[in-house]
Design a protein around this motif. Structure first.
Motif, short mmCIF file in Angstrom:
data_model
loop_
_atom_site.label_atom_id
_atom_site.label_comp_id
_atom_site.label_asym_id
_atom_site.label_seq_id
_atom_site.Cartn_x
_atom_site.Cartn_y
_atom_site.Cartn_z
N TYR A 62 34.80 38.01 38.66
CA TYR A 62 35.30 39.27 38.91
C TYR A 62 35.92 39.69 40.51
O TYR A 62 36.69 40.22 40.77
N CYS A 63 35.16 38.76 41.16
CA CYS A 63 35.14 38.94 42.72
C CYS A 63 36.59 38.48 43.23
O CYS A 63 37.12 37.23 42.85
N GLU A 64 37.12 39.25 44.10
CA GLU A 64 38.32 38.98 44.62
C GLU A 64 38.36 37.86 45.81
O GLU A 64 39.33 37.06 46.06
N GLU A 68 33.33 39.47 48.90
CA GLU A 68 32.83 40.50 47.85
C GLU A 68 31.96 39.61 47.08
O GLU A 68 30.86 40.12 46.66
N LYS A 107 40.03 36.93 38.85
CA LYS A 107 40.38 38.47 38.52
C LYS A 107 41.78 38.69 37.90
O LYS A 107 42.00 39.44 36.96
N LYS A 111 42.57 40.68 34.57
CA LYS A 111 43.62 41.57 34.43
C LYS A 111 44.54 41.32 33.25
O LYS A 111 45.22 42.03 32.48
N GLU A 114 43.07 42.33 29.87
CA GLU A 114 43.11 43.83 29.54
C GLU A 114 44.44 44.22 29.30
O GLU A 114 44.64 45.20 28.60
N ILE A 151 29.39 45.06 38.66
CA ILE A 151 30.86 44.65 38.94
C ILE A 151 31.81 44.94 37.77
O ILE A 151 32.79 45.43 37.95
N ASN A 155 35.11 47.45 37.85
CA ASN A 155 36.44 47.24 37.43
C ASN A 155 36.92 47.88 36.11
O ASN A 155 37.73 47.74 35.43
N HIS A 157 35.19 48.48 33.16
CA HIS A 157 34.72 47.99 31.88
C HIS A 157 33.25 48.51 31.44
O HIS A 157 32.46 48.32 32.43
#
Length: 328
Positions: A62-64, A68, A107, A111, A114, A151, A155, A157
């Motif tokens: 998930y980390c950008e 992070e 990430k 997305k 999603e 995390i 986001n 979730h």
């Protein structure tokens, strides 16, 4: 539902966090980069065939960026006896962000998932945590799970399903999962070759039997009726089959691999039972066309069985809800 079977599809989404201790990045680069083509193609297939799937995602993905990632680390980390198992010892090798290091950040792919209907984001722990290895304990597992959920929540979730990395299911940790709102996990297939064990204690015989079982029926169909699913302390939705990737050297026996899976899925539909199929996106990262073609054949059968038997497609969360409904 007692007469209608279902297929559960779950994917262990981990990129290099899941293989850093098994194979070098250079050796596995093609598979890991190929994930960026394979995932969109799988999602298109899932939408086309109305497949509900669970993406058990390593929290670190998930980390950008590196900042992070370092800020998201759990307060307590496992002190594995075999330090090679720890991703924390290798953070110096991790790049700055997804553009510079597509092996450790994802990430943009999360997305993408999603955007598609009926896709569940679950957890594969924060760090691809090994629950049976020496040197870790319930406290470091709890800290890891907290980091994974933190995390995911950040986001948007809400996570209710978990897949144990390397299928190292630890009974003692199920209560910890329950404490943090995890309702279900993917257990292992029945049969000795699939029993949870430490990575280096797996004998060659176990691996050979699992490989043979992928082509001929050695260990049964591993399907099960919803009313017989274990519910305590949380719901166990055991795997039925690992979808092995296409191997060019074994091309001649590919029809056997396909037949093995199709027969088990058909058995589930006819008996009104569950068939749980799983794999890693990086398994499809090489020979993408062949792997997608193979998956398409499986999903075409699922579609046919839906018409004939009312065979359903369920994510792990969907199956979990159904188990709770049946057991009320």
């Amino acid at each position: 539902m007692s007469k209608q079977g279902a297929i559960i599809v779950s994917l262990d989404f981990e990129l290099n966090w899941g293989v850093h201790d098994v194979v070098s990045l250079e050796q596995y680069k093609e598979n890991l980069l190929g994930v960026r083509e394979a995932i969109p193609r799988m999602l298109e297939l899932f939408q086309r065939f109305d497949i509900h799937a669970t993406w058990a995602t390593v929290g670190m993905l998930y980390c950008e960026n590196k900042k992070e990632l370092l800020a998201s680390l759990p307060s307590l980390q496992p002190n594995y006896e075999n330090s090679d198992f720890s991703p924390y010892k290798k953070l110096n090798n991790v790049g700055e962000d997804e553009r510079k290091d597509p092996f450790h950040y994802a990430k943009s792919l999360i997305k993408e998932i999603e955007k598609y209907p009926n896709q569940e984001i679950a957890t594969h722990t924060f760090s691809h945590y090994y629950c049976l290895e020496k040197g870790q304990n319930d406290k470091s597992f709890e800290a890891d799970l907290q980091a994974a959920l933190r995390i995911a929540n950040a986001n948007g979730h809400t996570v209710t399903s978990l897949v144990f990395p390397r299928n190292q299911m630890n009974e003692r940790y199920l209560q910890v999962c329950k404490k943090y709102g995890i309702q279900c996990f993917r257990g292992n297939e029945r049969g000795w070759p699939y029993r949870a064990s430490r990575f280096h204690s797996e004998g060659a015989m176990k691996r050979i039997l699992r490989l043979v079982d992928s082509y001929v029926n050695v260990c049964g169909h591993n399907t099960y009726p919803i009313p017989e699913v274990e519910t305590e302390p949380i719901i166990n939705l055991p795997s039925s089959r690992f979808l092995r990737p296409y191997i060019p050297k074994l091309k001649i026996i590919e029809p056997l691999r396909l037949s093995r899976i199709k027969k088990s899925i058909t058995h589930a539909a006819q008996k009104g039972e569950v068939f749980h199929l799983w794999w890693h996106p990086h398994n499809f990262g090489k020979n993408i066309d062949e792997n997608i073609r193979f998956l398409t054949e499986i999903l075409q059968l699922v579609s046919k069985l839906r018409s004939e038997y009312g065979f359903e497609s369920l994510s792990m969360a969907g199956a979990s809800d159904l188990v709770l409904k049946v057991n009320r």
